[in-house]
Design a protein around this motif. Sequence first.
Motif, PDB file in Angstrom:
ATOM      1  N   UNK A 124       0.835  -1.202   0.000  1.00  0.00           N
ATOM      2  CA  UNK A 124       0.000   0.000   0.000  1.00  0.00           C
ATOM      3  C   UNK A 124       0.870   1.252   0.000  1.00  0.00           C
ATOM      4  N   UNK A 125       1.911   1.234   0.830  1.00  0.00           N
ATOM      5  CA  UNK A 125       2.826   2.383   0.888  1.00  0.00           C
ATOM      6  C   UNK A 125       3.549   2.573  -0.444  1.00  0.00           C
ATOM      7  N   UNK A 126       3.977   1.468  -1.050  1.00  0.00           N
ATOM      8  CA  UNK A 126       4.672   1.559  -2.341  1.00  0.00           C
ATOM      9  C   UNK A 126       3.739   2.113  -3.415  1.00  0.00           C
ATOM     10  N   UNK A 127       2.487   1.632  -3.467  1.00  0.00           N
ATOM     11  CA  UNK A 127       1.520   2.152  -4.443  1.00  0.00           C
ATOM     12  C   UNK A 127       1.305   3.651  -4.232  1.00  0.00           C
ATOM     13  N   UNK A 159       2.268   6.611  -6.869  1.00  0.00           N
ATOM     14  CA  UNK A 159       1.236   7.501  -7.401  1.00  0.00           C
ATOM     15  C   UNK A 159       1.581   8.968  -7.153  1.00  0.00           C
ATOM     16  N   UNK A 160       2.300   9.266  -6.105  1.00  0.00           N
ATOM     17  CA  UNK A 160       2.677  10.658  -5.796  1.00  0.00           C
ATOM     18  C   UNK A 160       3.789  11.170  -6.708  1.00  0.00           C
ATOM     19  N   UNK A 170       4.972   4.868 -16.291  1.00  0.00           N
ATOM     20  CA  UNK A 170       3.979   3.799 -16.255  1.00  0.00           C
ATOM     21  C   UNK A 170       4.621   2.426 -16.435  1.00  0.00           C
ATOM     22  N   UNK A 171       5.600   2.319 -17.324  1.00  0.00           N
ATOM     23  CA  UNK A 171       6.250   1.033 -17.566  1.00  0.00           C
ATOM     24  C   UNK A 171       6.980   0.561 -16.303  1.00  0.00           C
ATOM     25  N   UNK A 172       7.679   1.453 -15.642  1.00  0.00           N
ATOM     26  CA  UNK A 172       8.411   1.115 -14.410  1.00  0.00           C
ATOM     27  C   UNK A 172       7.414   0.755 -13.304  1.00  0.00           C
ATOM     28  N   UNK A 173       6.347   1.524 -13.229  1.00  0.00           N
ATOM     29  CA  UNK A 173       5.328   1.273 -12.212  1.00  0.00           C
ATOM     30  C   UNK A 173       4.709  -0.120 -12.415  1.00  0.00           C
ATOM     31  N   UNK A 174       4.425  -0.455 -13.650  1.00  0.00           N
ATOM     32  CA  UNK A 174       3.822  -1.760 -13.959  1.00  0.00           C
ATOM     33  C   UNK A 174       4.774  -2.891 -13.598  1.00  0.00           C
TER      34      UNK A 174
END
Length: 126
Positions: A101-104, A108-109, A114-118
């Motif tokens: 949850x903290x990582x998400x 998001x902040x 997007x590719x790295x996030x995915x």
Amino acid sequence: MAPSTVFLEPDNLLTPKEKNKLRKPVVEKMRRDRINSSIEQLKLLLEKEFQRHQPNSKLEKADILEMTVSYLKQQTQLQMKRSFHKSSQFDFREGYSRCLQEAFYFLSLHKVRTETQTKLLSHFQK
């Protein structure tokens, strides 16, 4: 001579102290029978356990009681270990979920690509 009613009612002849004296062995025998019955039930319930420790031996009542206490202590310790293991697994999962949850939230902040996030999210899901 007609029979006396005194002989028909012997309880009237005995004092309370004498009644207790007569009753005591009967009560004691009933108590010992209950104890012996319970020990026999323990022996039957834990027969496999007893065979594992002392095969082919006649167990005395004290042996049965000692082995039962030992067996119950073992079972209690196993139960405690299992519950500790389950609670530590639960704590780990809960901690991991919180970390995700903290990582998400962090991702998001900071508008990470997007590719790295995915890639990160799929890695966390494994």
